[in-house]
Design a protein around this motif. Sequence first.
Motif, PDB file in Angstrom:
ATOM      1  N   THR A  92       0.855  -1.194   0.000  1.00 56.59           N
ATOM      2  CA  THR A  92       0.000   0.000   0.000  1.00 56.59           C
ATOM      3  C   THR A  92       0.894   1.248   0.000  1.00 56.59           C
ATOM      4  N   PRO A  93       0.759   2.135  -1.000  1.00 54.31           N
ATOM      5  CA  PRO A  93       1.630   3.318  -1.044  1.00 54.31           C
ATOM      6  C   PRO A  93       1.367   4.260   0.135  1.00 54.31           C
ATOM      7  N   ILE A  94       2.424   4.850   0.659  1.00 52.30           N
ATOM      8  CA  ILE A  94       2.286   5.776   1.794  1.00 52.30           C
ATOM      9  C   ILE A  94       2.974   7.103   1.508  1.00 52.30           C
ATOM     10  N   ASP A  95       2.460   8.161   2.117  1.00 52.99           N
ATOM     11  CA  ASP A  95       3.061   9.486   1.993  1.00 52.99           C
ATOM     12  C   ASP A  95       3.929   9.827   3.187  1.00 52.99           C
ATOM     13  N   GLN A  96       3.584   9.262   4.343  1.00 54.14           N
ATOM     14  CA  GLN A  96       4.311   9.608   5.569  1.00 54.14           C
ATOM     15  C   GLN A  96       4.474   8.381   6.447  1.00 54.14           C
ATOM     16  N   ALA A  97       5.638   8.314   7.103  1.00 55.28           N
ATOM     17  CA  ALA A  97       5.896   7.244   8.071  1.00 55.28           C
ATOM     18  C   ALA A  97       6.273   7.919   9.379  1.00 55.28           C
ATOM     19  N   PHE A  98       5.600   7.539  10.465  1.00 56.02           N
ATOM     20  CA  PHE A  98       5.842   8.211  11.748  1.00 56.02           C
ATOM     21  C   PHE A  98       6.213   7.204  12.833  1.00 56.02           C
ATOM     22  N   VAL A  99       7.400   7.388  13.395  1.00 52.62           N
ATOM     23  CA  VAL A  99       7.804   6.592  14.560  1.00 52.62           C
ATOM     24  C   VAL A  99       7.768   7.518  15.764  1.00 52.62           C
ATOM     25  N   GLY A 100       6.918   7.219  16.723  1.00 56.15           N
ATOM     26  CA  GLY A 100       6.838   8.063  17.910  1.00 56.15           C
ATOM     27  C   GLY A 100       5.612   7.731  18.720  1.00 56.15           C
ATOM     28  N   SER A 101       5.230   8.630  19.635  1.00 59.68           N
ATOM     29  CA  SER A 101       4.063   8.559  20.523  1.00 59.68           C
ATOM     30  C   SER A 101       4.367   7.836  21.832  1.00 59.68           C
TER      31      SER A 101
ATOM     32  N   ARG B  89       7.874  10.920   3.437  1.00 57.90           N
ATOM     33  CA  ARG B  89       8.618  11.600   4.501  1.00 57.90           C
ATOM     34  C   ARG B  89       8.566  10.725   5.747  1.00 57.90           C
ATOM     35  N   CYS B  90       9.685  10.699   6.442  1.00 56.87           N
ATOM     36  CA  CYS B  90       9.779   9.866   7.640  1.00 56.87           C
ATOM     37  C   CYS B  90      10.059  10.772   8.832  1.00 56.87           C
ATOM     38  N   ILE B  91       9.182  10.726   9.824  1.00 59.22           N
ATOM     39  CA  ILE B  91       9.310  11.591  10.999  1.00 59.22           C
ATOM     40  C   ILE B  91       9.538  10.720  12.231  1.00 59.22           C
ATOM     41  N   ILE B  92      10.550  11.073  12.986  1.00 57.12           N
ATOM     42  CA  ILE B  92      10.854  10.301  14.189  1.00 57.12           C
ATOM     43  C   ILE B  92      10.827  11.234  15.388  1.00 57.12           C
ATOM     44  N   THR B  93       9.989  10.884  16.362  1.00 59.76           N
ATOM     45  CA  THR B  93       9.751  11.758  17.511  1.00 59.76           C
ATOM     46  C   THR B  93       9.898  10.966  18.800  1.00 59.76           C
ATOM     47  N   PRO B  94      10.911  11.272  19.617  1.00 64.62           N
ATOM     48  CA  PRO B  94      11.073  10.541  20.876  1.00 64.62           C
ATOM     49  C   PRO B  94       9.974  10.911  21.876  1.00 64.62           C
TER      50      PRO B  94
ATOM     51  N   CYS C 147      -0.718   7.490   5.798  1.00 60.52           N
ATOM     52  CA  CYS C 147       0.391   7.457   6.750  1.00 60.52           C
ATOM     53  C   CYS C 147       0.470   6.086   7.394  1.00 60.52           C
ATOM     54  N   ILE C 148       1.693   5.630   7.624  1.00 62.20           N
ATOM     55  CA  ILE C 148       1.863   4.467   8.494  1.00 62.20           C
ATOM     56  C   ILE C 148       2.542   4.972   9.747  1.00 62.20           C
ATOM     57  N   SER C 149       2.009   4.560  10.906  1.00 66.81           N
ATOM     58  CA  SER C 149       2.402   5.214  12.140  1.00 66.81           C
ATOM     59  C   SER C 149       2.508   4.217  13.288  1.00 66.81           C
ATOM     60  N   SER C 150       3.459   4.481  14.183  1.00 67.06           N
ATOM     61  CA  SER C 150       3.574   3.645  15.383  1.00 67.06           C
ATOM     62  C   SER C 150       2.751   4.240  16.523  1.00 67.06           C
ATOM     63  N   SER C 151       1.945   5.271  16.234  1.00 67.06           N
ATOM     64  CA  SER C 151       1.173   5.930  17.292  1.00 67.06           C
ATOM     65  C   SER C 151      -0.082   5.127  17.613  1.00 67.06           C
ATOM     66  N   THR C 152      -0.988   5.710  18.367  1.00 73.30           N
ATOM     67  CA  THR C 152      -2.029   4.910  19.002  1.00 73.30           C
ATOM     68  C   THR C 152      -3.318   4.717  18.217  1.00 73.30           C
ATOM     69  N   ARG C 153      -3.690   5.698  17.393  1.00 74.13           N
ATOM     70  CA  ARG C 153      -5.047   5.639  16.824  1.00 74.13           C
ATOM     71  C   ARG C 153      -5.071   5.991  15.348  1.00 74.13           C
ATOM     72  N   ASN C 154      -5.969   5.318  14.636  1.00 74.54           N
ATOM     73  CA  ASN C 154      -6.100   5.570  13.199  1.00 74.54           C
ATOM     74  C   ASN C 154      -7.476   6.090  12.844  1.00 74.54           C
TER      75      ASN C 154
END
Lengths: 171, 428
Positions: free
Chosen positions: B297-306, B332-337, B384-391
């Motif tokens: 599935t194509p993605i525009d954003q990847a987020f590691v954080g939360s 774009r890949c965003i990483i947030t501690p 977006c694919i995300s490691s956060s809590t809710r979609n």
Amino acid sequence: MTLRGRVWKFGDNINTDIIIPFRFKSRTNDPYEMAKYCMYGLDPDFHEKIQKGDIMVAGRNFGGGSSREQAPVAIKYCGIAAVVSESFARIFYRNGFAIGLPVMEVPKITKEVEQGEEMEVDLDTWSVKVLRTNKVFEAKKVPEFLANLMKIGGLVEYYKKYQQFPWQTMK
Amino acid sequence: MLSPSQILKDESLTFAEKAISLKTVDGKKLHRVEDIAVVNVDLAMAQDSTGPLAIRVLQDMGINRLWDPKRILIVIDHTYPAADEKVANLHALMRDFSFQHGCVLVEGSISHQHILEEYATPGLMIFGADSHTCQAGCVGAFATGIGSTEIAAVWATGQIWIRVPDSVRINLVGKLQKGVFARDIISHFIGMVGEDGGNYRALEWKGTAVKNLSLSSRACISNSSMECGAKIAVFEPDVLTRQYLSAVRRKPGYEIHAGRIAKYTDEFEIDLDKLEPIVAAPDNVDNVKNIREVEGTPIDQAFVGSSTNGRLEDLQVAAKILKGRKVNPRTRCIITPASRRIYEEAINSGLVDIFLQAGAVFTNATCGACVGTHLGVLGTNEVCISSSTRNYIGRMGSTSAKIYLASPATVAASAIRGEIADPRRYLR
Ligand code: SF4
């Protein structure tokens, strides 16, 4: 104490991100401003369609997700008199009592009412009535202190009246 | 009058029954399932989206004396630093309030991570105006979320009512395979029981596999247990918990273990040997799929954080995958501690160099993209694919955007591919 209003019907799992997105609720402390975004996730114009006293009816797990009290606040200040749902997510349910937005759990209620018709919510008997069919449905009972808190209008009103919180006198 | 040791030793009680009975204001009797109890709270937190409303509520009630400011945590984390003037004004309200009363003000660490790093102990009674407060259950605390008005009442009195929840036991057995993580366990579980499968309930995470789960992994599971509605989600203290507490020199409180003949409403078993990477597809957390079903599935954003997956362990696995590779130019890949401490550790251990070389963005510690208000808001129809809590619809920005939830490893692998990818291909 009976509330009568027109029904707005919703499905299952209406979460608090749908009820009011974070980016709107995190920028104001004014309940009437919050009300402008009520149900934004499904219908950005929802707040304009409400008549004061309307009642929301929903399926399972209403108010899931975030603890944001701005969700019940947006619903209340946009003019909705009560939310009747087949079940509530726990924090939303607590918040309903805390801010004085009547929340009643009535299993299978979405099958019994239609969009736009009139229903009544009775805070004394803790039940609802569909006027078209004249059928009465009992809501899930709540402890007396919560039923009482709801009639007074939530914790702020309660505290103003008694200068203490309801559970401070509980044994 | 019952003594704490009588309660702790009672074999018929669940974790929740013990934890609540130990903290009730009357202290005379046991509180069992369905009882309404009034408890003394040890720690009461609000953050920048629930705190301002709580402060206003206290003013409306005319209360200007607080119960115990040192146990009141005011955390500015969701939109930190302020994204605009309106947010800045609410942050200012929180600072003024904290300084006026002497509350503990925390800026720029996610509340739940901060509580874990500084306060959480077994048996502690924590109430927070944030749904993921249950994260502190990972060390055996009783920690749960409430709203702004109720937290205001706790700030005023140090007490609150609570219904004693029924309990669910989940046995984890086997061992996690390569590329499969705590996040996959909890996503799998939410898929099993549904979005309201844990509503009003206490989840007790147990089983032979627990000893192999790090504290961070346990925190991820306790945190995300909220996504099925859980009131609390606990791991009983064990060797690892004790090691952690002594390493941070924190006095353990009551070590609560559920009784051997305690009653559970439900019991589940999850065999970790069989678990594969899981993705929660739009627009609900229980819409879970095996990675194979959504790969490509194509993605525009990847987020590691939360608060769920922004810990050092998560950043390390993302770095392992991103090392020597490049983020796909269409993504774009965003990483947030999750906290200032993790931010510092990521810099000092060289993880940030890896992220930057891969073309990712490394932000300050905050909730950030998880709540769609700054640092990675999604536009119309973006994915977006995300490691956060809710979609949920609109969670990270536009109501037409789509969010897939997965482990940090799956997110990092997807960032490289520009589409949802199986992390097992990228881990040796
Ligand atoms: S990171 Fe997301 S889920 Fe965690 S506390 Fe912040 S907003 Fe809530």
